[in-house]
Design a protein around this motif. Sequence first.
Motif, short mmCIF file in Angstrom:
data_model
loop_
_atom_site.label_atom_id
_atom_site.label_comp_id
_atom_site.label_asym_id
_atom_site.label_seq_id
_atom_site.Cartn_x
_atom_site.Cartn_y
_atom_site.Cartn_z
N LEU A 1 1.15 -1.15 -0.41
CA LEU A 1 0.26 0.26 0.03
C LEU A 1 0.46 1.22 0.08
O LEU A 1 2.10 1.27 0.70
CB LEU A 1 -1.01 -0.17 1.16
N PRO A 2 0.20 2.08 -0.59
CA PRO A 2 1.06 3.47 -0.47
C PRO A 2 1.43 3.89 1.08
O PRO A 2 2.70 4.80 1.00
CB PRO A 2 0.06 4.83 -1.51
N GLU A 3 0.34 4.15 1.73
CA GLU A 3 0.37 3.72 3.17
C GLU A 3 0.11 2.96 4.21
O GLU A 3 -0.74 2.77 4.44
CB GLU A 3 -0.39 4.84 3.53
N PRO A 4 1.26 1.62 4.27
CA PRO A 4 0.96 0.52 4.65
C PRO A 4 1.15 1.13 6.30
O PRO A 4 1.25 1.92 6.90
CB PRO A 4 2.38 0.29 5.04
N PRO A 5 0.29 -0.07 6.19
CA PRO A 5 -0.56 -0.04 7.89
C PRO A 5 1.26 0.23 9.04
O PRO A 5 1.79 -0.57 8.95
CB PRO A 5 -1.57 -0.96 8.13
N GLU A 6 0.48 0.34 10.23
CA GLU A 6 1.96 0.49 11.44
C GLU A 6 2.19 -1.32 11.94
O GLU A 6 3.09 -1.88 12.93
CB GLU A 6 2.01 1.76 12.76
#
Length: 353
Positions: free
Chosen positions: A234-239
Amino acid sequence: MAGIKDVAAEAGVSVATVSRVLNDHPSVSEDARTRVLAAVRTLGYRPNAVARSLRTDQTHTLGLVISDVMNPYFTELARSVEEEARALGYSVIIGNADERPDLQDHHVRTLLDRRIDGLLVSPTDGGSPLMLDAARAGTPMVFVDRWIPGVDVPVVRSDGRAAVRDLVAHLHGLGHRRLAIIAGPAATTTGRERVDVFREALGAHGLVLPEAYIGQGDFQAESGRRVTEGFLDLPEPPEVVFAADNLMALGALDAVRARGLRVPQDLALAAFDDIPWFVHTDPPVTAIAQPTGELGRAAVRALVDRIEGRPPQSVTLPARLVVRRSCGEPPASSDSPTTETAAESPATNRSQP
């Protein structure tokens, strides 16, 4: 091997008298009873369980259909079921559904054909006509871990809602804000419930669960690996990734390591269904633990109550959060795998279904 005729000859009574003694019939004199039992001990006679079942309409056998024998949670559950059943005078025949509704129904049908006295099932989905028909026909049955809503069958399960809320509060306290979940099958009650509770717990902290952060798994390791790879792309992966069962968590761990990344530095990981292996991974995995052994024992007791004419009860036991080091916990506060947010021996909540 001695037979019933040998016992009759040794005791000096008829075969019918031996049969009445072995079935505890009240019309036998004490003298005859004493002689028959003495002959049984002398000859080492063991009654034929199959023949007796034809006369009494009981086999003292329970059926257990579990969702996946390869899942350590269900392995432990099956062991506790077998131990409790043996203590109560019952044997257990186990069928492994492998998370397949068709295989589940095959095992249920086979067990019913073998004239078991009662059935324990962890349903793979809620749409099995065979189980619905069996329940409506009055087959002694108990659902364990999972259940079919609307079916009047006792349910023995854990309640993980408080533990999931504790987990989200724990993650929020560590500074995590982008939390994702690898969900179990939507056809199962546990698959749906864990997503719903996770979403609600995030909302209590002002966080949302984007659709991109919900990965559909199937309670198998490969799905955990596949979903985690998708999260990482994803462009902003989860933490943080919260896997809704232990096998999917192991798959997620494989995906992270395959990319040369680290837990928790690059991606934190938590799991539902604690297993002994989680203590030995690097880092040890923060997880929600169910009281698996007690669930199995309580399920057997509920089923035997139903078989023996006592009113069975549903049983709900609380799960608990076990804090380790896979989410960025400070080592000084979580070196021990026994750091928990709930008591070791939770009280039982009993209620009718």
